[in-house]
Write a protein that holds these residues in place. Structure first.
Motif, PDB file in Angstrom:
ATOM      1  N   ASN A  38       0.812  -1.216   0.000  1.00 59.83           N
ATOM      2  CA  ASN A  38       0.000   0.000   0.000  1.00 59.83           C
ATOM      3  C   ASN A  38       0.845   1.265   0.000  1.00 59.83           C
ATOM      4  O   ASN A  38       0.398   2.290  -0.524  1.00 59.83           O
ATOM      5  N   PHE A  39       2.052   1.219   0.552  1.00 58.93           N
ATOM      6  CA  PHE A  39       2.885   2.413   0.607  1.00 58.93           C
ATOM      7  C   PHE A  39       3.253   2.928  -0.785  1.00 58.93           C
ATOM      8  O   PHE A  39       3.038   4.112  -1.066  1.00 58.93           O
ATOM      9  N   PRO A  40       3.811   2.103  -1.683  1.00 57.05           N
ATOM     10  CA  PRO A  40       4.145   2.643  -3.017  1.00 57.05           C
ATOM     11  C   PRO A  40       2.905   3.107  -3.781  1.00 57.05           C
ATOM     12  O   PRO A  40       2.966   4.095  -4.516  1.00 57.05           O
ATOM     13  N   THR A  41       1.786   2.427  -3.593  1.00 54.23           N
ATOM     14  CA  THR A  41       0.558   2.839  -4.268  1.00 54.23           C
ATOM     15  C   THR A  41       0.124   4.214  -3.773  1.00 54.23           C
ATOM     16  O   THR A  41      -0.221   5.093  -4.577  1.00 54.23           O
ATOM     17  N   SER A  42       0.149   4.417  -2.476  1.00 52.62           N
ATOM     18  CA  SER A  42      -0.232   5.717  -1.908  1.00 52.62           C
ATOM     19  C   SER A  42       0.733   6.807  -2.342  1.00 52.62           C
ATOM     20  O   SER A  42       0.316   7.923  -2.678  1.00 52.62           O
ATOM     21  N   LEU A  43       2.019   6.508  -2.339  1.00 53.40           N
ATOM     22  CA  LEU A  43       3.017   7.498  -2.739  1.00 53.40           C
ATOM     23  C   LEU A  43       2.848   7.887  -4.205  1.00 53.40           C
ATOM     24  O   LEU A  43       2.914   9.072  -4.549  1.00 53.40           O
ATOM     25  N   THR A  44       2.588   6.913  -5.071  1.00 51.95           N
ATOM     26  CA  THR A  44       2.371   7.197  -6.485  1.00 51.95           C
ATOM     27  C   THR A  44       1.144   8.084  -6.672  1.00 51.95           C
ATOM     28  O   THR A  44       1.168   9.046  -7.442  1.00 51.95           O
ATOM     29  N   GLY A  45       0.072   7.773  -5.968  1.00 49.42           N
ATOM     30  CA  GLY A  45      -1.138   8.594  -6.056  1.00 49.42           C
ATOM     31  C   GLY A  45      -0.900  10.008  -5.574  1.00 49.42           C
ATOM     32  O   GLY A  45      -1.353  10.971  -6.196  1.00 49.42           O
ATOM     33  N   LEU A  46      -0.180  10.160  -4.480  1.00 51.64           N
ATOM     34  CA  LEU A  46       0.104  11.479  -3.951  1.00 51.64           C
ATOM     35  C   LEU A  46       0.941  12.298  -4.929  1.00 51.64           C
ATOM     36  O   LEU A  46       0.643  13.466  -5.201  1.00 51.64           O
ATOM     37  N   LEU A  47       1.992  11.701  -5.483  1.00 49.10           N
ATOM     38  CA  LEU A  47       2.829  12.413  -6.443  1.00 49.10           C
ATOM     39  C   LEU A  47       2.052  12.787  -7.701  1.00 49.10           C
ATOM     40  O   LEU A  47       2.238  13.881  -8.249  1.00 49.10           O
ATOM     41  N   THR A  48       1.171  11.913  -8.150  1.00 47.30           N
ATOM     42  CA  THR A  48       0.351  12.207  -9.323  1.00 47.30           C
ATOM     43  C   THR A  48      -0.540  13.407  -9.065  1.00 47.30           C
ATOM     44  O   THR A  48      -0.631  14.319  -9.899  1.00 47.30           O
ATOM     45  N   VAL A  49      -1.189  13.428  -7.914  1.00 47.76           N
ATOM     46  CA  VAL A  49      -2.064  14.557  -7.572  1.00 47.76           C
ATOM     47  C   VAL A  49      -1.270  15.845  -7.484  1.00 47.76           C
ATOM     48  O   VAL A  49      -1.694  16.882  -8.003  1.00 47.76           O
TER      49      VAL A  49
END
Length: 65
Positions: A38-49
């Motif tokens: 879940n950490f890389p998924t959350s980080l990717t989403g945050l950077l995308t936003v």
């Protein structure tokens, strides 16, 4: 260091016994893997936003129509 009460020692002993059980170790490993996934998924989403909301800073680099 404060002295440990009986309840604290009882819970620690229970955790130690659970870690000896292969099924409990598998469940613990699975929970840790889900957290790591879940950490890389959350980080990717945050950077995308952040990049979508921030947009391009220099408008002269935009392609001309």
């Amino acid at each position: 260091m404060p002295p440990f009460d009986q309840d604290h020692l009882r819970r620690a002993l229970r955790r130690a016994q659970d870690m000896g059980d292969p099924h409990q170790r598998l469940q613990t490993a699975r929970q840790q893997a889900e957290g790591y996934r879940n950490f890389p998924t959350s980080l990717t989403g945050l950077l995308t936003v952040v990049f979508v909301l921030k947009g391009q800073e220099n408008l002269s680099k935009l392609p001309h129509s």
